[in-house]
Design a protein around this motif. Structure first.
Motif, PDB file in Angstrom:
ATOM      1  N   UNK A  32       7.032  13.421 -41.574  1.00 18.31           N
ATOM      2  CA  UNK A  32       8.343  13.235 -42.201  1.00 18.31           C
ATOM      3  C   UNK A  32       9.120  12.058 -41.623  1.00 18.31           C
ATOM      4  N   UNK A  33       8.699  11.549 -40.453  1.00 17.81           N
ATOM      5  CA  UNK A  33       9.427  10.427 -39.872  1.00 17.81           C
ATOM      6  C   UNK A  33       9.052   9.081 -40.507  1.00 17.81           C
ATOM      7  N   UNK A  34       8.077   9.095 -41.405  1.00 15.47           N
ATOM      8  CA  UNK A  34       7.746   7.839 -42.080  1.00 15.47           C
ATOM      9  C   UNK A  34       8.971   7.298 -42.804  1.00 15.47           C
ATOM     10  N   UNK A  35       9.128   5.995 -42.761  1.00 17.44           N
ATOM     11  CA  UNK A  35      10.350   5.386 -43.291  1.00 17.44           C
ATOM     12  C   UNK A  35      10.181   4.823 -44.695  1.00 17.44           C
ATOM     13  N   UNK A  36       9.009   4.996 -45.285  1.00 12.90           N
ATOM     14  CA  UNK A  36       8.793   4.569 -46.660  1.00 12.90           C
ATOM     15  C   UNK A  36       9.215   5.683 -47.603  1.00 12.90           C
ATOM     16  N   UNK A  37       9.776   5.316 -48.733  1.00 12.35           N
ATOM     17  CA  UNK A  37      10.245   6.311 -49.690  1.00 12.35           C
ATOM     18  C   UNK A  37       9.106   6.745 -50.617  1.00 12.35           C
ATOM     19  N   UNK A  38       8.888   8.048 -50.784  1.00 13.31           N
ATOM     20  CA  UNK A  38       7.901   8.487 -51.770  1.00 13.31           C
ATOM     21  C   UNK A  38       8.465   8.367 -53.182  1.00 13.31           C
TER      22      UNK A  38
END
Length: 458
Positions: A140-146
């Motif tokens: 969840x810490x990924x900074x790309x938007x799904x």
């Protein structure tokens, strides 16, 4: 009952030594850059630095300066608003995955739920189950938007831990998703409706949802309330994610519960990633202490009524982050790559599956121009279907879930609950029992979540 507060912890107990040093840092993150580049009041946060680092941090990030300035001007009118589905964003801040697929990432460490189902100790059972819930926060810490799912879009997953998983976008306004996962040990059911508050250069995300896990052996039902999330440096600076607050998992069958506190990130990264708390019995007496970092591992130890470790016991690790790819463009885990691949899809999977989205697939292959064009085409087709439904005075009906009459309260608002209707189980059983061995090139399947056959997008 809430998790141990900082004041309570610093008075004594197991966590006192770990947390007392955090008080000098406070909650790091309110550092604005007045007048920076002509943008008054921009709040920029360097999680690894102090107050003086904000202006330098503002020049970092993935946005090009002209695009960043343009979006800042456009977005100012939305400050204070819920922007969940209000704003069209450029695909270069996206990852090649949809929110439905991201929901499936919670299944990576599903073996912890298997262990919870097999466990005789009711408190250790909650240790396993809460560690499972924490394990997804690395992803969840990924900074790309799904990508936001199209209404009627689905995602199916098999070939992992004996699980069959189905998710469906059940509502467009407000955006809502529902999912069901199951193996021989547990069932997992969630209705998800994100609520946001745009704060300029950051976004508060409130998980207005209901997550239930049923452990099959004893019929135990667990309810999960996760902490809110804050996305920092949306436009200026390097984007990063924090989830400060309490995670609460309640055994609805016995009244036992786990309350874990996600520490906020302090100046120079103090407290970042740290999680600690207790498993309580129904009388609110602590039975297990838990501590760790949501991006690394979780540990537990039996404790006394004061929350101190029991003599003769030791801190044991219950979960550890699996190996991850190095220098991955989208910060994906190996499991995230598996989710995106057709290897985790069942045979004859639905044409409404997220993997088939042409905008997602184009982005995965590095074609941003095509991805943006396909995203716009899908969104306009969705608007055209809405107009068609309204003209025919029809409502959208999900295929695999149904809206119940239940409205459940959450810390961030009431939620209408969707429940799994079991039709997907029947659908898969019919396919899996079939002798058909048709070989289909999955790349030739056209993405089709649509309610109507041919609707003009004009």
């Amino acid at each position: 009952m809430s998790g141990p507060s900082k004041d309570e912890k610093t008075k004594g107990g197991f966590f006192a030594a770990m947390t007392s040093g955090l008080s000098v840092f406070g909650n790091a993150m309110h550092r604005s850059v007045g007048g920076m580049l002509g943008h008054e009041g921009v709040e920029v946060i360097n999680p690894d630095g102090g107050k003086e680092d904000a202006e330098e941090e503002a020049h970092r990030g993935r946005w090009k300066q002209e695009e960043r300035d343009s979006y800042w001007k456009m977005m100012q009118k939305y400050i204070g608003s819920d922007i969940t589905s209000m704003v069209t964003l450029p695909v270069y801040i996206f990852e090649p995955m949809t929110m439905l697929q991201k929901m499936a990432e919670l299944m990576e460490y599903s073996h912890l739920l298997d262990l919870a189902d097999e466990c005789e100790d009711p408190y250790l059972r909650l240790v396993y189950a809460t560690s499972w819930a924490i394990s997804v926060y690395y992803a969840y810490q990924r900074t790309w938007k799904p990508f936001n799912p199209i209404l009627g879009e689905t995602y199916e997953m098999v070939n992992h831990g004996g699980i069959t998983f189905i998710a469906e976008q059940v509502s467009h306004h407000p955006p809502m998703s529902a999912a069901h996962g199951e193996n021989e040990h547990f069932t997992y059911d969630v209705t998800s409706k994100l609520k946001t508050k745009f704060l300029g250069n950051s976004l508060d995300v409130y998980p207005v949802g209901r997550t239930r896990v049923t452990l099959k052996r004893d019929g135990v039902v667990l309810d999960l309330v996760p902490p809110p999330t804050k996305v920092n440096n949306l436009i200026f600076g390097r984007t990063w994610v924090d989830s400060p607050g309490d995670m609460i998992m309640t055994n609805l069958t016995t009244g036992d519960k786990a309350v874990l506190y996600f520490q906020p990130c302090g100046w120079f990264g103090a407290g970042r990633y740290e999680v600690d708390g207790y498993v309580y019995n129904a009388a609110e007496e602590p039975k297990m202490l838990m501590t760790g970092k949501w991006n690394e591992s979780m540990n537990y130890q039996p404790c006394d009524m004061e929350g101190e470790p029991l003599p003769g016991t030791e801190l044991k690790e219950v979960w550890h982050l699996a190996d991850i790819p190095k220098n991955d463009k989208f910060q994906y885990t190996y499991f995230a790559h598996k989710i995106n691949s057709f290897d985790s899809a069942p045979k004859k999977f639905l044409a409404s599956d997220s993997r088939l989205r042409p905008d997602r697939y184009a982005l995965e292959n590095g074609d941003l121009s095509k991805s943006g064009a396909e995203k716009s085409r899908l969104e306009e087709r969705q608007r055209a279907e809405k107009r068609e439904r309204e003209a025919k005075e029809q409502n959208f009906t999900p295929r695999w879930f149904e809206l119940t009459e239940e409205v459940t309260p959450t810390p961030w608002g009431d939620l209408e609950v969707y429940q799994y209707n079991s039709k997907y189980t029947q659908h898969r059983a019919a396919i899996d029992s079939s002798d058909s061995v048709d070989v289909v090139d999955v790349k030739s399947i056209e993405f089709n979540p649509w309610q109507y056959g041919n609707v003009s997008a004009e």
